[in-house]
Design a protein around this motif. Structure first.
Motif, PDB file in Angstrom:
ATOM      1  N   VAL A   1       0.853  -1.187   0.000  1.00  0.00           N
ATOM      2  CA  VAL A   1       0.000   0.000   0.000  1.00  0.00           C
ATOM      3  C   VAL A   1       0.887   1.235   0.000  1.00  0.00           C
ATOM      4  CG1 VAL A   1      -1.686   1.366   1.301  1.00  0.00           C
ATOM      5  CG2 VAL A   1      -1.875  -1.132   1.266  1.00  0.00           C
ATOM      6  N   VAL A   2       0.563   2.198  -0.847  1.00  0.00           N
ATOM      7  CA  VAL A   2       1.256   3.481  -0.847  1.00  0.00           C
ATOM      8  C   VAL A   2       0.342   4.500  -0.184  1.00  0.00           C
ATOM      9  CG1 VAL A   2       2.393   5.245  -2.238  1.00  0.00           C
ATOM     10  CG2 VAL A   2       2.425   2.854  -2.989  1.00  0.00           C
ATOM     11  N   GLN A   3       0.751   4.982   0.992  1.00  0.00           N
ATOM     12  CA  GLN A   3      -0.046   5.979   1.716  1.00  0.00           C
ATOM     13  C   GLN A   3       0.347   7.378   1.246  1.00  0.00           C
ATOM     14  OE1 GLN A   3      -1.678   6.328   5.877  1.00  0.00           O
ATOM     15  NE2 GLN A   3       0.300   7.309   6.247  1.00  0.00           N
ATOM     16  N   TRP A   4      -0.610   8.094   0.657  1.00  0.00           N
ATOM     17  CA  TRP A   4      -0.347   9.427   0.125  1.00  0.00           C
ATOM     18  C   TRP A   4      -0.587  10.528   1.154  1.00  0.00           C
ATOM     19  CZ3 TRP A   4      -1.722  10.803  -5.601  1.00  0.00           C
ATOM     20  CH2 TRP A   4      -1.197   9.839  -6.470  1.00  0.00           C
ATOM     21  N   THR A   5      -0.730  10.206   2.423  1.00  0.00           N
ATOM     22  CA  THR A   5      -0.972  11.236   3.438  1.00  0.00           C
ATOM     23  C   THR A   5       0.285  12.079   3.626  1.00  0.00           C
ATOM     24  OG1 THR A   5      -2.431   9.678   4.574  1.00  0.00           O
ATOM     25  CG2 THR A   5      -1.795  11.674   5.771  1.00  0.00           C
ATOM     26  N   PRO A   6       0.209  13.408   3.374  1.00  0.00           N
ATOM     27  CA  PRO A   6       1.409  14.239   3.430  1.00  0.00           C
ATOM     28  C   PRO A   6       1.648  14.853   4.798  1.00  0.00           C
ATOM     29  CG  PRO A   6      -0.374  15.524   2.534  1.00  0.00           C
ATOM     30  CD  PRO A   6      -0.952  14.157   2.852  1.00  0.00           C
TER      31      PRO A   6
END
Length: 309
Positions: A63-68
């Motif tokens: 999973v790639v978490q895009w939360t910046p």
């Protein structure tokens, strides 16, 4: 282990070969908080663990978490979740639209230097967690780029040059893709192959899609589990059109779960929906080989970097 070109994907447990990602949700969120999500924040470690377990049971492996930056990433929790679930997790640095932040937070980042923040989180770690980010997430506006977007994208381009990290872009309602490419790849000279355009399913303009793919950018079809996005039913058509135009090697698939109610463990579609329902529909539209490539080989290539730091 690294790829033949010396490239690796930077996960929260260390760098891995692109081929080691397996079946990848290329854009999702385990944790996410914002003033724009009152009462629906993703801030429960237990719920994140349960969602990862459900995703793995459906066949997911990364999973790639895009939360910046500044949106409740909970970076220190990610290694434990990765170990317990057996899911590889990639974390993000970057900055979202200004509406997600208190004005004083943005003032502090301007004083510190946004590019320096991104580089530090990519090379040294997020806060004191020791977890290094594997991508930079930024955001455009609706059919355009405001001063905040230009500031964040300029910083992202600098951080890319310093590290090699890919830049993932939230396109507001799927719009503004060509404006983003004009800025990032034109003015700021980021290679198109290091730019991932998100939410293209929300604006099914096939001509824009083909132009962006022809430029060499990655196209992410993500967030297909939100019932209020009435264009989602066009996603198989968009993917088919791109495949027929020879752009199947530029496509990614993601879930983009952003609210607690949307999680499968809370009765919503959640991360497993991507593999249980979306993937079979895409297979019927474009064939199993292309869909398998989208969620495995393409994802590995999109997030692989010959890291400079």
């Amino acid at each position: 282990m690294v790829s033949a070109g010396g490239q690796t994907v930077r996960t929260v447990l260390g760098d891995v070969a692109p081929g080691d990602l397996g079946v990848c949700d290329a854009h999702d969120h385990l944790f996410l908080t914002s003033p724009q999500l009152p009462g629906q924040e993703l801030d429960s470690v237990d719920s994140a663990a349960a969602e990862l377990a459900a995703f793995r049971a459906a066949g997911g492996r990364s999973v790639v978490q895009w939360t910046p930056h500044g949106m409740g990433r909970r970076a220190a929790e990610l290694p434990g979740l990765a170990r317990t679930s057996g899911i590889r997790i990639v974390a993000a640095t970057g900055l979202h639209q200004a509406v997600h932040y208190a004005p004083e937070a943005l003032t502090g980042l301007r004083a510190e230097g946004l590019e320096a923040v991104f580089v530090r989180e990519l090379t040294r770690g997020i806060g004191d967690s020791g977890v290094r980010a594997g991508l930079i997430k930024v955001a455009g506006g609706f059919h355009g780029l405001d001063a905040h977007a230009r500031w964040t994208m300029t910083a992202a381009a600098g951080a890319h040059r310093a590290t090699g990290a890919p830049i993932a872009v939230h396109l507001e309602l799927g719009t503004g893709a060509l404006d983003v490419l004009d800025l990032l790849c034109g003015e700021l000279e980021v290679p198109p192959g290091k730019v991932i355009l998100g939410h293209l399913n929300r604006d099914p303009d096939f001509e824009v899609h083909r132009e962006a793919a022809s430029a060499g950018a990655w196209l992410a079809f993500d967030g297909p589990s939100r019932a209020h996005h009435t264009t989602d039913w066009r996603m198989p058509d968009a993917v088919r059109a791109l495949a027929e135009a020879g752009h199947g090697d530029r496509l990614l698939l993601g879930g983009d779960t952003t609210t607690a109610a949307a999680r499968s463990v809370n009765g919503g579609p959640g991360m497993p929906h991507l593999l249980r329902r979306v993937r079979p529909r895409l297979v019927r539209a474009v064939g199993e080989e292309l869909v398998d490539r989208m969620v495995t080989a393409n994802a590995g290539r999109a997030f692989a970097v010959a890291w400079a730091g």
